[in-house]
Write a protein that holds these residues in place. Structure first.
Motif, PDB file in Angstrom:
ATOM      1  N   PRO A 177       0.822  -1.204   0.000  1.00 11.14           N
ATOM      2  CA  PRO A 177       0.000   0.000   0.000  1.00 11.14           C
ATOM      3  C   PRO A 177       0.857   1.256   0.000  1.00 11.14           C
ATOM      4  O   PRO A 177       2.002   1.233   0.420  1.00 11.14           O
ATOM      5  CB  PRO A 177      -0.797  -0.127   1.301  1.00 11.14           C
ATOM      6  CG  PRO A 177      -0.833  -1.590   1.573  1.00 11.14           C
ATOM      7  CD  PRO A 177       0.494  -2.119   1.096  1.00 11.14           C
TER       8      PRO A 177
ATOM      9  N   HIS B 245      -1.741   5.770   3.770  1.00 15.47           N
ATOM     10  CA  HIS B 245      -2.993   5.051   3.599  1.00 15.47           C
ATOM     11  C   HIS B 245      -3.723   4.955   4.922  1.00 15.47           C
ATOM     12  O   HIS B 245      -3.127   5.001   5.986  1.00 15.47           O
ATOM     13  CB  HIS B 245      -2.770   3.660   3.006  1.00 15.47           C
ATOM     14  CG  HIS B 245      -2.133   2.693   3.956  1.00 15.47           C
ATOM     15  ND1 HIS B 245      -0.792   2.718   4.252  1.00 15.47           N
ATOM     16  CD2 HIS B 245      -2.657   1.670   4.672  1.00 15.47           C
ATOM     17  CE1 HIS B 245      -0.509   1.752   5.103  1.00 15.47           C
ATOM     18  NE2 HIS B 245      -1.612   1.104   5.386  1.00 15.47           N
TER      19      HIS B 245
ATOM     20  N   ILE C 188      -7.291   3.125   7.001  1.00 14.73           N
ATOM     21  CA  ILE C 188      -8.257   2.044   6.962  1.00 14.73           C
ATOM     22  C   ILE C 188      -9.379   2.308   7.953  1.00 14.73           C
ATOM     23  O   ILE C 188      -9.195   2.956   8.969  1.00 14.73           O
ATOM     24  CB  ILE C 188      -7.616   0.678   7.288  1.00 14.73           C
ATOM     25  CG1 ILE C 188      -6.982   0.679   8.700  1.00 14.73           C
ATOM     26  CG2 ILE C 188      -6.583   0.297   6.252  1.00 14.73           C
ATOM     27  CD1 ILE C 188      -6.464  -0.675   9.133  1.00 14.73           C
TER      28      ILE C 188
ATOM     29  N   SER D  92      -8.631   3.228  -3.696  1.00 16.00           N
ATOM     30  CA  SER D  92      -9.635   3.043  -2.655  1.00 16.00           C
ATOM     31  C   SER D  92     -10.255   1.659  -2.819  1.00 16.00           C
ATOM     32  O   SER D  92     -10.485   1.199  -3.938  1.00 16.00           O
ATOM     33  CB  SER D  92     -10.715   4.124  -2.758  1.00 16.00           C
ATOM     34  OG  SER D  92     -11.589   4.083  -1.636  1.00 16.00           O
TER      35      SER D  92
ATOM     36  N   GLU E  34      -6.792 -10.751   0.817  1.00 14.12           N
ATOM     37  CA  GLU E  34      -7.706  -9.614   0.792  1.00 14.12           C
ATOM     38  C   GLU E  34      -8.484  -9.647  -0.520  1.00 14.12           C
ATOM     39  O   GLU E  34      -7.914  -9.974  -1.560  1.00 14.12           O
ATOM     40  CB  GLU E  34      -6.930  -8.299   0.924  1.00 14.12           C
ATOM     41  CG  GLU E  34      -6.050  -8.248   2.173  1.00 14.12           C
ATOM     42  CD  GLU E  34      -5.155  -7.021   2.222  1.00 14.12           C
ATOM     43  OE1 GLU E  34      -5.511  -6.013   1.564  1.00 14.12           O
ATOM     44  OE2 GLU E  34      -4.112  -7.070   2.891  1.00 14.12           O
TER      45      GLU E  34
ATOM     46  N   VAL F 215      -9.921   0.493   2.563  1.00 15.55           N
ATOM     47  CA  VAL F 215      -8.588   1.094   2.610  1.00 15.55           C
ATOM     48  C   VAL F 215      -8.552   2.199   1.559  1.00 15.55           C
ATOM     49  O   VAL F 215      -9.076   2.040   0.457  1.00 15.55           O
ATOM     50  CB  VAL F 215      -7.485   0.060   2.297  1.00 15.55           C
ATOM     51  CG1 VAL F 215      -6.105   0.716   2.382  1.00 15.55           C
ATOM     52  CG2 VAL F 215      -7.560  -1.122   3.242  1.00 15.55           C
TER      53      VAL F 215
ATOM     54  N   ASP G  14      -7.214   4.372  11.217  1.00 13.15           N
ATOM     55  CA  ASP G  14      -5.832   4.838  11.219  1.00 13.15           C
ATOM     56  C   ASP G  14      -5.736   6.317  11.550  1.00 13.15           C
ATOM     57  O   ASP G  14      -4.673   6.813  11.890  1.00 13.15           O
ATOM     58  CB  ASP G  14      -5.202   4.602   9.835  1.00 13.15           C
ATOM     59  CG  ASP G  14      -4.637   3.199   9.719  1.00 13.15           C
ATOM     60  OD1 ASP G  14      -4.833   2.410  10.653  1.00 13.15           O
ATOM     61  OD2 ASP G  14      -4.007   2.902   8.689  1.00 13.15           O
TER      62      ASP G  14
END
Length: 409
Positions: A159, A163, A165, A196, A214, A323, A377
């Motif tokens: 990532p 970033h 989440i 995204s 994922e 994310v 985050d």
């Protein structure tokens, strides 16, 4: 005479520094050229691994180039741990489906996953693999660190540096053997330096060597060349150190469906306040082979047991959420449908419903709605996540998530 000697010495020193500077400049330019040549060589080598000789090539209505590759010669089998892998054409069993209730006021409609083949198909015995262009790798390299992997069979797309989440997490002493949900799907307009997702995580192992799968939908212009909403999958067996990638950008994922592949377009998409379109997604461990199957309305393929360590037997954590990422110092992109989540009107929010896990018997089981942690985050100025618990009807275990992004503290 003494004055002249001093001038000569100064002159010679100046000449020396000029020569050294020019030499360093030439050497620096040569080093930059050699570095570019090495990077170019690495990219070409990776493209040869990824882009196999096709039986047929299809140019889709969305502008993608799809190669029809012999199912036994697809990129997955370049993985050193899959040299003797016996391909599994169909799951040995599929977890029981939750019975949908026929409610006259139901707002849900299922989107399609479409490779854009029009009236063409891949020949029998082949599978569709989206061709990777050099520009795709270069664009992604600009955004993501360490994209030229040192390991010959890994092409890690970590990532972006910036970033965030928003997730709900379920973990307990019992093992998980898969996860499933119905996700609303949305259109997002992103810049080339943003991405995204709406996704589910299946994880096991300590942080430094975590195994993770994922999957869900994503908008990622640098990776796909456009802002379309696409099906994606991701895996790593060592917390992205030397293994893992999106879709089939490294050997690992085994494609079996002949029509739909990872990276395919999802259509139609939800319209704020008017229509809710959604996608069923499920990954579960086959009880006979241990392979982790990805199923939507199609049985797409699987991540083989052999490429994992801690996920070889089961998962210990499952997560549901999104994310969003961008280059450092750049605004964070929207997540979900681009609006803050709410639980009053599901036509105006991004959501996941019927959130379940797969147990050791292959049954789809409602998650325990009590004591569920939500994680962020960042502060909630850009995104939020609301866990509703079990609200019954067609929703069952449900959450809403997303936000507009922006400059996030």
């Amino acid at each position: 005479m003494e004055f002249s000697n001093v001038n000569l010495i100064v002159f010679l020193v100046l000449i020396f520094f000029i020569l050294i500077t020019e030499s360093q400049s030439v050497y620096g330019e040569k080093s930059r050229i050699l570095k570019r040549e090495k990077e170019d060589w690495e990219l070409e080598k990776q493209l040869k691994i990824l882009n196999k000789k096709p039986t047929k090539t299809i140019k889709t209505e969305f502008g993608d180039t799809i190669d029809c590759i012999d199912i036994y010669k697809q990129p997955a089998f370049d993985h050193p741990l899959l040299k003797n892998h016996k391909i599994q054409m169909v799951p040995s069993s599929i977890p029981e489906e939750t019975t949908r209730k026929n409610i006259s006021s139901s707002i849900y409609r299922s989107s399609n996953i479409d490779n854009g083949f029009r009236n063409e198909k891949c020949p029998p015995g082949t599978v569709p693999i989206r061709r990777t262009k050099k520009e795709d790798l270069i664009n992604t390299q600009k955004l993501l660190p360490n994209t030229i992997a040192s390991h010959p069979n890994a092409y890690t797309l970590s990532p972006m540096n910036n970033h965030v989440i928003s997730i709900v997490e379920f973990s307990n002493t019992k093992a998980f053997f898969g996860a499933t949900a119905y996700m609303s799907v949305h259109e997002l307009k992103l810049d080339n330096n943003q991405f995204s997702t709406a996704q589910i995580w299946i994880k096991n192992g300590p942080d430094e060597e975590v195994n993770s799968i994922e999957f869900g939908w994503m908008v990622y212009p640098a990776l796909f060349g456009d802002s379309r909403t696409r099906l994606f999958g991701y895996w790593t067996a060592d917390n992205q150190k030397e293994t893992g990638c999106f879709d089939v950008l490294c050997p690992g994922f085994v494609q079996v469906d002949s029509d739909v592949s990872l990276g395919a377009i999802i259509e139609p998409l939800s319209v704020y306040g008017k229509d809710a379109w959604e996608l069923p997604v499920k990954v579960y461990r086959d009880p006979q082979t241990g392979n982790w199957w990805l199923i939507t309305d199609k049985t797409i393929g699987y991540w083989p047991k052999e490429i994992f360590t801690h996920l070889a037997n089961n998962a210990s954590i499952i997560r549901f959420g999104g994310v969003a990422g961008a280059q450092p110092q750049m605004p964070a992109p929207p997540m979900g449908n681009g609006y803050f989540p709410q639980l009053q009107d599901f036509l105006k929010t991004a959501y996941m419903r019927e959130m379940k896990y797969i147990d050791e018997k292959g049954h789809s089981v409602n998650l325990n709605p009590y004591g569920v942690p939500t994680k962020h985050d960042i502060t909630q100025d850009c995104y939020n996540i609301l866990f509703a618990g079990n609200i019954g009807w067609d929703y069952e275990i449900t959450m809403a998530f997303g936000g507009p992004g922006g400059i996030c503290p």
